[in-house]
Design a protein around this motif. Structure first.
Motif, PDB file in Angstrom:
ATOM      1  N   LEU A 142       8.169  19.301  10.120  1.00 55.10           N
ATOM      2  CA  LEU A 142       8.971  18.085  10.240  1.00 55.10           C
ATOM      3  C   LEU A 142       8.469  17.158  11.338  1.00 55.10           C
ATOM      4  O   LEU A 142       8.474  15.938  11.181  1.00 55.10           O
ATOM      5  N   ILE A 143       8.041  17.727  12.456  1.00 53.90           N
ATOM      6  CA  ILE A 143       7.643  16.868  13.570  1.00 53.90           C
ATOM      7  C   ILE A 143       6.413  16.045  13.219  1.00 53.90           C
ATOM      8  O   ILE A 143       6.258  14.904  13.667  1.00 53.90           O
ATOM      9  N   TRP A 144       5.532  16.599  12.375  1.00 55.05           N
ATOM     10  CA  TRP A 144       4.372  15.815  11.928  1.00 55.05           C
ATOM     11  C   TRP A 144       4.813  14.684  11.007  1.00 55.05           C
ATOM     12  O   TRP A 144       4.329  13.548  11.135  1.00 55.05           O
ATOM     13  N   LEU A 145       5.715  14.973  10.081  1.00 57.32           N
ATOM     14  CA  LEU A 145       6.199  13.928   9.175  1.00 57.32           C
ATOM     15  C   LEU A 145       6.912  12.819   9.944  1.00 57.32           C
ATOM     16  O   LEU A 145       6.692  11.623   9.689  1.00 57.32           O
ATOM     17  N   ILE A 146       7.745  13.208  10.905  1.00 55.44           N
ATOM     18  CA  ILE A 146       8.537  12.220  11.633  1.00 55.44           C
ATOM     19  C   ILE A 146       7.673  11.373  12.542  1.00 55.44           C
ATOM     20  O   ILE A 146       7.841  10.148  12.622  1.00 55.44           O
ATOM     21  N   ASN A 147       6.714  12.000  13.243  1.00 57.35           N
ATOM     22  CA  ASN A 147       5.906  11.186  14.160  1.00 57.35           C
ATOM     23  C   ASN A 147       4.972  10.240  13.413  1.00 57.35           C
ATOM     24  O   ASN A 147       4.733   9.117  13.853  1.00 57.35           O
TER      25      ASN A 147
ATOM     26  N   TYR B 241      16.887  13.427  17.858  1.00 66.98           N
ATOM     27  CA  TYR B 241      16.376  12.592  18.945  1.00 66.98           C
ATOM     28  C   TYR B 241      15.567  11.397  18.447  1.00 66.98           C
ATOM     29  O   TYR B 241      15.746  10.272  18.921  1.00 66.98           O
ATOM     30  N   PRO B 242      14.651  11.571  17.482  1.00 63.07           N
ATOM     31  CA  PRO B 242      13.843  10.424  17.044  1.00 63.07           C
ATOM     32  C   PRO B 242      14.404   9.670  15.842  1.00 63.07           C
ATOM     33  O   PRO B 242      13.676   8.901  15.209  1.00 63.07           O
ATOM     34  N   VAL B 243      15.697   9.891  15.507  1.00 64.16           N
ATOM     35  CA  VAL B 243      16.266   9.236  14.324  1.00 64.16           C
ATOM     36  C   VAL B 243      16.119   7.721  14.412  1.00 64.16           C
ATOM     37  O   VAL B 243      15.682   7.058  13.470  1.00 64.16           O
ATOM     38  N   ASN B 244      16.508   7.155  15.553  1.00 59.57           N
ATOM     39  CA  ASN B 244      16.419   5.699  15.694  1.00 59.57           C
ATOM     40  C   ASN B 244      14.993   5.192  15.593  1.00 59.57           C
ATOM     41  O   ASN B 244      14.734   4.134  15.017  1.00 59.57           O
TER      42      ASN B 244
END
Length: 656
Positions: free
Chosen positions: A322-327, A569-572
């Motif tokens: 997930l962290i790769w997709l989100i970043n 945390y990174p939703v916004n």
């Protein structure tokens, strides 16, 4: 002529005036075996053969003799009864020759300490010491390195290299040709790595205050390790749940004992095991240790704490994906918004200026996530070996700065955008009250300064980014750190309340009290709900658990907090470029116009140009067409609907 050497009955105290120590008279050493002590002497040289043939001497102490600068080769020759040799606190500059002692004692102890001018342990330095077991106490010297084959030919029980504060390197083959050591103490040194060969026999490893030793060899190298006292808690993770090989190096007869233990583990008592291996005559007179077959558990200290559990940076595999997709989403989305806004042919308006700031802040958040994901990928499965370098290095400090700066600037900018929209709609008719770019620039400059200050404080000792692997300022040990954390949380909560209040006021402002609710009102309510929901999703969980942690009553573990880091945390940062720009008609228009400059989507861009001309002529006129002189209230209501058409598109693009 040298003055006579006095020979008391127990210890010889040689008060010598000459610059070197002559060969002592033989009659001084005859009689009972007794220690020999040379302390506080003004001698500078001990010549070769000085102690040759002292057959009954059991202990030689050369201590606190700062004037002594040289001990000749072979000074300690043929000392068959010698058990203990100490050379401490002298001025010698080379490692003394101890290869010709030829002691026949079972356990020999050599102590060389506090000799600050000896810089190296040379190869084969102990080769002639063929005792059954040797204890080397080589502490507090000026050693900088230990050369290859330094301990060749020895059977080491214990090797103390502690407090050699300049020792930086032990050669990979320093233990080549040696048996042991069983105990290795390298506390308070500058060693950056342990040798790759010779660690198999170590049963006790002591490495306290060895701050440069940030990486240990693989667990497989320590096949017999039972007790480790280290500097960093993360290193103990390497030894958790690792197999230990059960051997007793004191007696070779027990080498295969662990196998016999396994085969007889279910027997009612272990006495039968001894009789199964040895003949009864061999066991007579032995003191049995029936606990020998008990499983050996490796003990390691200090234990990993709640802030640094034995796990990778991303504790769960699904978080790693997930962290790769989100970043990537955050970086690409915000980079696209910045590129389109900065290259658009349209005039830089206040909404566009604020959107640029918001996109940059969220882009920085994407960089933080990318940095965390990259380090996690590189250290996966062996984070304990990289934890200290990462958490105390510039990489974690940079990541922490990025995330705090980005989150605070993003929250600040979102608040200003919301206030600007509320102000624009509330004072739609009063053009002199409109927020200008000259007002917005100093406002955002204040936001940049505030965010930079908040992100810099952990770098100068107010909390820190080193506490956890995800580089957030979670250190609340001091009152100042607690105030710092609470200040950030209160700022975020107040910002969220302001955003909610402004959107509620905007919703009531654009409603027409004289008309029934329209589809436009429903859309407004839905889109406002989305904006408030994303803000709440981002801020609420983080703030709730962070406030409890600030008061030292944590309600969530670091492992579970990483779920918040990735999912909330990174939703916004991911949602903002879409909600405030990419999903708007104005942004899509500018996007296709930009692509048309490079020869792509020309027909789509031309369609947008035609619509823009048509919209310019008809926009904001439907509210009072058919009336030669619209009333003031009708004009204001129409203007409000026109203004909020920009709110529906999230960026007020229609206003530039």
């Amino acid at each position: 002529m040298y003055p006579a050497i006095q020979c008391p009955s127990k210890t010889v105290a040689c008060d010598l005036a000459p610059e070197f120590l002559p060969l002592p008279p033989r009659q001084c050493w005859r009689g009972r075996r007794r220690p020999r002590s040379l302390t506080y002497l003004p001698v500078k040289v001990i010549p070769p053969q000085a102690f040759r043939g002292l057959n009954e001497v059991v202990k030689i102490l050369i201590q606190n003799t700062k004037n002594l600068v040289y001990i000749g080769p072979g000074a300690f020759t043929h000392l068959p009864q010698l058990k203990y040799l100490s050379i401490c606190n002298t001025g010698i500059q080379t490692f003394p020759d101890v290869t010709k002692i030829f002691s026949s004692e079972f356990n020999f102890i050599l102590e060389i300490c506090d000799n600050l001018y000896i810089t190296t342990i040379p190869g084969n330095a102990f080769q002639g010491m063929n005792n059954e077991s040797i204890t080397l106490k080589l502490y507090g010297n000026g050693f900088e390195d230990v050369q290859s084959h330094a301990f060749n030919g020895t059977t080491l029980i214990s090797l103390e290299l502690k407090e050699n504060v300049h020792l930086e390197k032990i050669h990979n083959e320093a233990f080549w040709g040696a048996s042991g050591p069983s105990v290795l103490d390298i506390s308070s040194t500058k060693l950056q790595a342990l040798p790759s060969y010779g660690l198999e026999s170590i049963q006790t490893l002591i490495a306290t205050s060895s701050y440069s030793l940030k990486k240990l060899p693989s667990r497989e190298k320590f096949t017999n390790l039972l007790d480790a006292t280290l500097t960093y808690p993360s290193h103990c993770c390497a030894f958790r749940n690792g197999p230990t090989k059960e051997k007793n190096f004191s007696f070779s007869i027990f080498e295969n004992f662990s196998k016999q233990c396994e085969s007889t583990a279910r027997k009612p008592n272990n006495e039968t095991l001894y009789y199964a291996i040895f003949a009864e005559s061999e066991l007579s007179g032995w003191d049995y240790d029936y606990g020998f077959c008990s499983p050996k558990i490796l003990r390691c200290a200090p234990e990993p704490d709640a802030f640094n559990p034995c796990e990778d940076i991303m504790g769960y595999d699904f978080l790693r994906v997930l962290i790769w997709l989100i970043n990537i989403l955050a970086i690409m989305g915000n980079l696209t918004v910045l590129l389109v806004l900065l290259t658009s042919r349209c005039k830089l308006t206040v909404p566009r200026f604020l959107m640029c700031n918001l996109s940059f802040a969220d882009f920085c958040m994407g960089l933080y996530l990318l940095l965390i994901a990259s380090v996690d990928s590189q250290t996966r499965g062996q984070y304990y070996n990289y934890a200290i370098d990462w958490q105390t290095g510039s990489g974690c400090s940079a990541a922490g700065f990025f995330t705090v700066f980005a989150s605070e600037l993003s929250v600040y900018t979102l608040t200003i955008i919301t206030l600007e929209r509320w102000h624009t709609i509330t004072y739609a008719v009063q053009l002199d009250q409109k927020l200008r770019l000259r007002h917005a620039i100093p406002i955002m400059l204040g936001g940049w300064l505030f965010s930079t200050l908040i992100a810099t404080l952990p770098l100068v000792g107010v909390s820190n980014y080193m506490k956890v692997s995800i580089c957030l300022p979670m250190d609340v040990e001091t009152t100042l750190s607690q105030v710092y954390i609470l200040t950030i949380l209160i700022f975020n909560v107040v910002a969220f309340i302001i955003i909610c209040a402004c959107y509620i006021k905007i919703y009531f402002a654009v409603q027409n009290p004289e008309l029934k609710a329209t589809n436009k009102d429903t859309k407004i309510a839905k889109k406002m709900a989305i904006l408030i929901f994303t803000d709440f999703t981002c801020m609420a969980p983080i703030s709730f658990f962070a406030i409890s942690a600030a008061f030292k009553v944590p309600l969530i573990t670091v492992t579970n907090s990483k779920v918040l880091l990735v999912l909330f945390y990174p939703v916004n940062s991911c949602a903002n470029p879409f909600l405030y720009a990419i999903f708007t008609k104005a942004f899509r228009r500018d996007f296709f116009l930009l692509l048309s400059k490079f020869g792509c989507c020309k027909s789509r861009a031309e369609l947008y140009r035609r619509k823009e001309i048509s919209a310019y002529n008809s926009n904001c006129k439907n509210g009072y067409i058919g009336s030669n002189k619209p009333s003031q209230s009708t004009l204001k209501l129409s203007t409000l609907h026109c203004q909020y058409s920009a709110v529906l598109d999230k960026t007020c693009y229609k206003m530039y």
